[in-house]
Design an enzyme around this catalytic site. Structure first.
Site, PDB file in Angstrom:
ATOM      1  N   HIS A 185       0.840  -1.165   0.118  1.00  0.00           N
ATOM      2  CA  HIS A 185       0.137   0.233   0.156  1.00  0.00           C
ATOM      3  C   HIS A 185       0.857   1.114  -0.091  1.00  0.00           C
ATOM      4  O   HIS A 185       0.200   2.265  -0.433  1.00  0.00           O
ATOM      5  CB  HIS A 185      -0.986  -0.006   1.175  1.00  0.00           C
ATOM      6  N   ASP A 186       2.009   1.233   0.481  1.00  0.00           N
ATOM      7  CA  ASP A 186       2.896   2.492   0.605  1.00  0.00           C
ATOM      8  C   ASP A 186       3.970   2.428  -0.668  1.00  0.00           C
ATOM      9  O   ASP A 186       5.148   3.043  -0.427  1.00  0.00           O
ATOM     10  CB  ASP A 186       3.584   2.563   1.705  1.00  0.00           C
ATOM     11  N   LYS A 229       5.993   5.431  -1.990  1.00  0.00           N
ATOM     12  CA  LYS A 229       6.935   6.013  -1.089  1.00  0.00           C
ATOM     13  C   LYS A 229       8.293   5.896  -1.604  1.00  0.00           C
ATOM     14  O   LYS A 229       9.401   6.456  -1.562  1.00  0.00           O
ATOM     15  CB  LYS A 229       6.923   5.650   0.473  1.00  0.00           C
TER      16      LYS A 229
END
Length: 213
Positions: free
Chosen positions: A189-190, A193
């Site tokens: 989900h990240d 980044k």
């Protein structure tokens, strides 16, 4: 010191990730030793010359050459390789790299939108890895480890999100296939980044509008 500890952590995390993907042991050892220098002044173990795995010696030069090639063109990469031959880099590996100087087609392919396909073309068909569902799970887990290592504020964050999400889904009675897909989504989900500078991720003060964007 801090630099040594960071280098050691980077080396160990990289080796751990390659192992989690079930890649061959020489791959893990190459990643572990990628910041070692030919003259023994590298990190984290201070290996020198042929004690450094050949794959690590090649990858070490490649990662430096790529940075200089992007910023100063191929000649910039050749210059730094020559300057650091015998100190940072294995002279024989540098010699092999310098032999690409006249290969204009090779250097042009690095700027081709299909560069990944060109690189994949070098892989012997017998060594190609075809990912089954378990392998996809391992890739998602490996990327989660990379994402969480991006910033000291998010150690184990992606792994923790996946554990909580799977617990909720199990309590709700979702079927195993849905839970598997949810776990992958939580792990990744990240992933955006990875494209964000740590100057922004770790900034101690309030973000500006451009930084938020």
């Amino acid at each position: 010191d801090t630099l040594h500890e960071l280098a050691k952590a980077r080396a160990e995390r990289g080796a751990e990730i390659t192992r989690s993907l079930h890649l061959p042991a020489p791959t893990s050892e190459a990643v572990r030793a990628i910041d070692e220098h030919w003259n023994g002044a590298g990190l984290p173990r201070g290996l020198s010359k042929h004690d450094i795995p050949l794959l690590a010696r090649i990858a070490s030069l490649a990662q430096t050459a790529e940075v200089f090639a992007q910023n100063a063109g191929p000649e910039g990469a050749f210059r730094v390789a020559t300057e650091r031959s015998g100190t940072w880099f294995d002279p024989d590996v540098v010699k092999a790299f310098l032999a690409t100087r006249s290969d204009t087609a090779f250097w042009a392919r690095l700027h081709d939108p299909m560069v990944r396909q060109h690189v994949a073309g070098f892989e012997p068909p017998s060594l190609a890895i075809h990912a089954d569902q378990d392998a996809v799970d391992r890739v998602a887990y490996a990327f989660a480890m990379i994402i969480d290592a991006k910033s000291p504020w998010t150690v184990r964050h992606s792994l923790g999100v996946s554990e909580v999400a799977v617990s909720i889904a199990s309590f709700m009675g979702l079927d195993p296939g849905e839970i598997r897909r949810l776990r992958r989504a939580a792990l990744l989900h990240d992933i955006g980044k990875l494209g964000v500078s740590n100057r922004i991720l770790d900034k101690p003060g309030k973000l500006t509008r451009p930084e938020r964007e």
